[in-house]
Motif scaffolding. Sequence first.
Motif, PDB file in Angstrom:
ATOM      1  N   GLY A 109      84.456  38.890  52.500  1.00  0.00           N
ATOM      2  CA  GLY A 109      83.211  39.366  53.094  1.00  0.00           C
ATOM      3  C   GLY A 109      82.523  40.412  52.235  1.00  0.00           C
ATOM      4  N   PHE A 110      81.568  41.108  52.823  1.00  0.00           N
ATOM      5  CA  PHE A 110      80.722  42.061  52.104  1.00  0.00           C
ATOM      6  C   PHE A 110      81.500  43.291  51.654  1.00  0.00           C
ATOM      7  CE2 PHE A 110      78.045  45.855  52.117  1.00  0.00           C
ATOM      8  CZ  PHE A 110      77.118  45.498  51.159  1.00  0.00           C
ATOM      9  N   CYS A 111      81.160  43.737  50.460  1.00  0.00           N
ATOM     10  CA  CYS A 111      81.706  44.986  49.913  1.00  0.00           C
ATOM     11  C   CYS A 111      80.595  45.611  49.083  1.00  0.00           C
ATOM     12  CB  CYS A 111      82.927  44.700  49.049  1.00  0.00           C
ATOM     13  SG  CYS A 111      83.563  46.156  48.189  1.00  0.00           S
ATOM     14  N   LYS A 112      80.346  46.909  49.243  1.00  0.00           N
ATOM     15  CA  LYS A 112      79.233  47.520  48.522  1.00  0.00           C
ATOM     16  C   LYS A 112      79.505  47.677  47.027  1.00  0.00           C
ATOM     17  CE  LYS A 112      80.342  52.357  49.339  1.00  0.00           C
ATOM     18  NZ  LYS A 112      79.884  53.328  48.411  1.00  0.00           N
ATOM     19  N   ASP A 113      80.761  47.638  46.609  1.00  0.00           N
ATOM     20  CA  ASP A 113      81.087  47.842  45.197  1.00  0.00           C
ATOM     21  C   ASP A 113      81.391  46.547  44.445  1.00  0.00           C
ATOM     22  OD1 ASP A 113      80.909  50.730  45.042  1.00  0.00           O
ATOM     23  OD2 ASP A 113      82.612  50.704  46.433  1.00  0.00           O
ATOM     24  N   HIS A 115      80.148  42.453  44.614  1.00  0.00           N
ATOM     25  CA  HIS A 115      79.279  41.511  45.299  1.00  0.00           C
ATOM     26  C   HIS A 115      79.804  40.083  45.295  1.00  0.00           C
ATOM     27  CE1 HIS A 115      75.920  44.599  44.553  1.00  0.00           C
ATOM     28  NE2 HIS A 115      76.410  44.741  45.774  1.00  0.00           N
ATOM     29  N   GLY A 116      80.674  39.754  44.361  1.00  0.00           N
ATOM     30  CA  GLY A 116      81.210  38.395  44.324  1.00  0.00           C
ATOM     31  C   GLY A 116      82.109  38.200  43.131  1.00  0.00           C
ATOM     32  N   GLN A 117      82.446  36.936  42.886  1.00  0.00           N
ATOM     33  CA  GLN A 117      83.275  36.636  41.728  1.00  0.00           C
ATOM     34  C   GLN A 117      82.746  35.418  41.009  1.00  0.00           C
ATOM     35  OE1 GLN A 117      87.303  36.088  43.052  1.00  0.00           O
ATOM     36  NE2 GLN A 117      87.044  33.909  43.389  1.00  0.00           N
ATOM     37  N   ILE A 118      83.057  35.352  39.726  1.00  0.00           N
ATOM     38  CA  ILE A 118      82.670  34.224  38.890  1.00  0.00           C
ATOM     39  C   ILE A 118      83.939  33.640  38.277  1.00  0.00           C
ATOM     40  CG2 ILE A 118      82.178  35.745  36.929  1.00  0.00           C
ATOM     41  CD1 ILE A 118      80.055  33.667  36.062  1.00  0.00           C
ATOM     42  N   TYR A 138      86.428  36.734  37.085  1.00  0.00           N
ATOM     43  CA  TYR A 138      85.930  38.100  37.049  1.00  0.00           C
ATOM     44  C   TYR A 138      85.183  38.373  38.341  1.00  0.00           C
ATOM     45  CZ  TYR A 138      86.759  37.705  32.031  1.00  0.00           C
ATOM     46  OH  TYR A 138      87.337  37.501  30.812  1.00  0.00           O
ATOM     47  N   GLN A 139      85.122  39.635  38.705  1.00  0.00           N
ATOM     48  CA  GLN A 139      84.293  40.036  39.826  1.00  0.00           C
ATOM     49  C   GLN A 139      83.043  40.697  39.258  1.00  0.00           C
ATOM     50  OE1 GLN A 139      87.114  42.326  42.189  1.00  0.00           O
ATOM     51  NE2 GLN A 139      87.509  40.526  43.453  1.00  0.00           N
ATOM     52  N   TYR A 140      82.003  40.781  40.076  1.00  0.00           N
ATOM     53  CA  TYR A 140      80.757  41.359  39.587  1.00  0.00           C
ATOM     54  C   TYR A 140      80.074  42.200  40.652  1.00  0.00           C
ATOM     55  CZ  TYR A 140      78.415  37.589  42.151  1.00  0.00           C
ATOM     56  OH  TYR A 140      77.984  36.747  43.129  1.00  0.00           O
ATOM     57  N   LYS A 141      79.209  43.075  40.161  1.00  0.00           N
ATOM     58  CA  LYS A 141      78.349  43.879  41.019  1.00  0.00           C
ATOM     59  C   LYS A 141      76.943  43.792  40.435  1.00  0.00           C
ATOM     60  CE  LYS A 141      77.408  48.387  42.916  1.00  0.00           C
ATOM     61  NZ  LYS A 141      77.816  49.768  43.096  1.00  0.00           N
ATOM     62  N   ILE A 142      75.986  43.429  41.295  1.00  0.00           N
ATOM     63  CA  ILE A 142      74.593  43.325  40.866  1.00  0.00           C
ATOM     64  C   ILE A 142      73.952  44.689  41.026  1.00  0.00           C
ATOM     65  CG2 ILE A 142      72.372  42.217  41.310  1.00  0.00           C
ATOM     66  CD1 ILE A 142      73.972  39.842  42.477  1.00  0.00           C
ATOM     67  N   GLN A 143      73.340  45.169  39.939  1.00  0.00           N
ATOM     68  CA  GLN A 143      72.660  46.459  39.966  1.00  0.00           C
ATOM     69  C   GLN A 143      71.158  46.221  39.786  1.00  0.00           C
ATOM     70  OE1 GLN A 143      75.078  47.971  36.814  1.00  0.00           O
ATOM     71  NE2 GLN A 143      76.491  48.977  38.228  1.00  0.00           N
ATOM     72  N   ASP A 144      70.375  47.275  39.690  1.00  0.00           N
ATOM     73  CA  ASP A 144      68.923  47.128  39.622  1.00  0.00           C
ATOM     74  C   ASP A 144      68.471  46.222  38.478  1.00  0.00           C
ATOM     75  OD1 ASP A 144      68.454  48.658  41.841  1.00  0.00           O
ATOM     76  OD2 ASP A 144      68.194  50.521  40.711  1.00  0.00           O
ATOM     77  N   VAL A 147      73.969  43.296  35.608  1.00  0.00           N
ATOM     78  CA  VAL A 147      75.148  42.913  36.385  1.00  0.00           C
ATOM     79  C   VAL A 147      76.365  43.462  35.658  1.00  0.00           C
ATOM     80  CG1 VAL A 147      76.522  40.995  37.277  1.00  0.00           C
ATOM     81  CG2 VAL A 147      74.032  40.796  37.171  1.00  0.00           C
ATOM     82  N   THR A 148      77.288  44.058  36.392  1.00  0.00           N
ATOM     83  CA  THR A 148      78.527  44.561  35.819  1.00  0.00           C
ATOM     84  C   THR A 148      79.648  43.604  36.181  1.00  0.00           C
ATOM     85  OG1 THR A 148      77.767  46.830  36.078  1.00  0.00           O
ATOM     86  CG2 THR A 148      80.113  46.514  35.724  1.00  0.00           C
ATOM     87  N   PHE A 149      80.422  43.183  35.168  1.00  0.00           N
ATOM     88  CA  PHE A 149      81.567  42.303  35.382  1.00  0.00           C
ATOM     89  C   PHE A 149      82.843  43.082  35.117  1.00  0.00           C
ATOM     90  CE2 PHE A 149      78.093  39.497  34.279  1.00  0.00           C
ATOM     91  CZ  PHE A 149      78.222  38.480  35.206  1.00  0.00           C
ATOM     92  N   PHE A 150      83.888  42.762  35.872  1.00  0.00           N
ATOM     93  CA  PHE A 150      85.172  43.425  35.670  1.00  0.00           C
ATOM     94  C   PHE A 150      86.277  42.517  36.180  1.00  0.00           C
ATOM     95  CE2 PHE A 150      82.599  45.143  39.082  1.00  0.00           C
ATOM     96  CZ  PHE A 150      83.301  44.759  40.208  1.00  0.00           C
TER      97      PHE A 150
END
Length: 159
Positions: A109-113, A115-118, A138-144, A147-150
């Motif tokens: 589900g939703f997490c603020k830190d 956003h999803g995985q690739i 990898y997981q990712y977070k969409i920013q302004d 996109v940050t991948f980790f």
Amino acid sequence: FSSSESTSNLKALFDFVWVSLTPASSDSWKGPVLLVDDLSVLLSLGATPVAVLDFIHYCRAVVCSQLKGNIVVLVHSNEDSEDEENELVVNSLCHHSDLILWVEGLATGFCKDVHGQIKITRRVSLELTGEQDVIQIYQYKIQDKNVTFFARGLSAAVL
């Protein structure tokens, strides 16, 4: 291509792709890339899955084989989808692709830190070498503006 109306419309689309990507004698660019943004639209416009797959097959023959380029195709898929035609196209594309990027939200589900995985699958098995496909997640977070991948479990919220 067969003689149905939706197929003839895809033939016209293929002819457009052919003319647009075939270099003129003065062009020196190499390795063209055909980007198809949401192939599922063709299905919603009435094209059959076979016609859509034939279209991609002919594009692949021209772009990849003759022009030594690449094709990038976006399709939407959902494991719970009841759209059998779309899933047929998705499965066929995955079967014939060298590289698959599968982007999805988090199963939890939703997490603020995060956003999803690739999931990146490099299909080395297409080369008939007997090697296993290489899969990276990898997981990712969409920013302004980016996109940050980790790696999974290494988001800023966890660390």
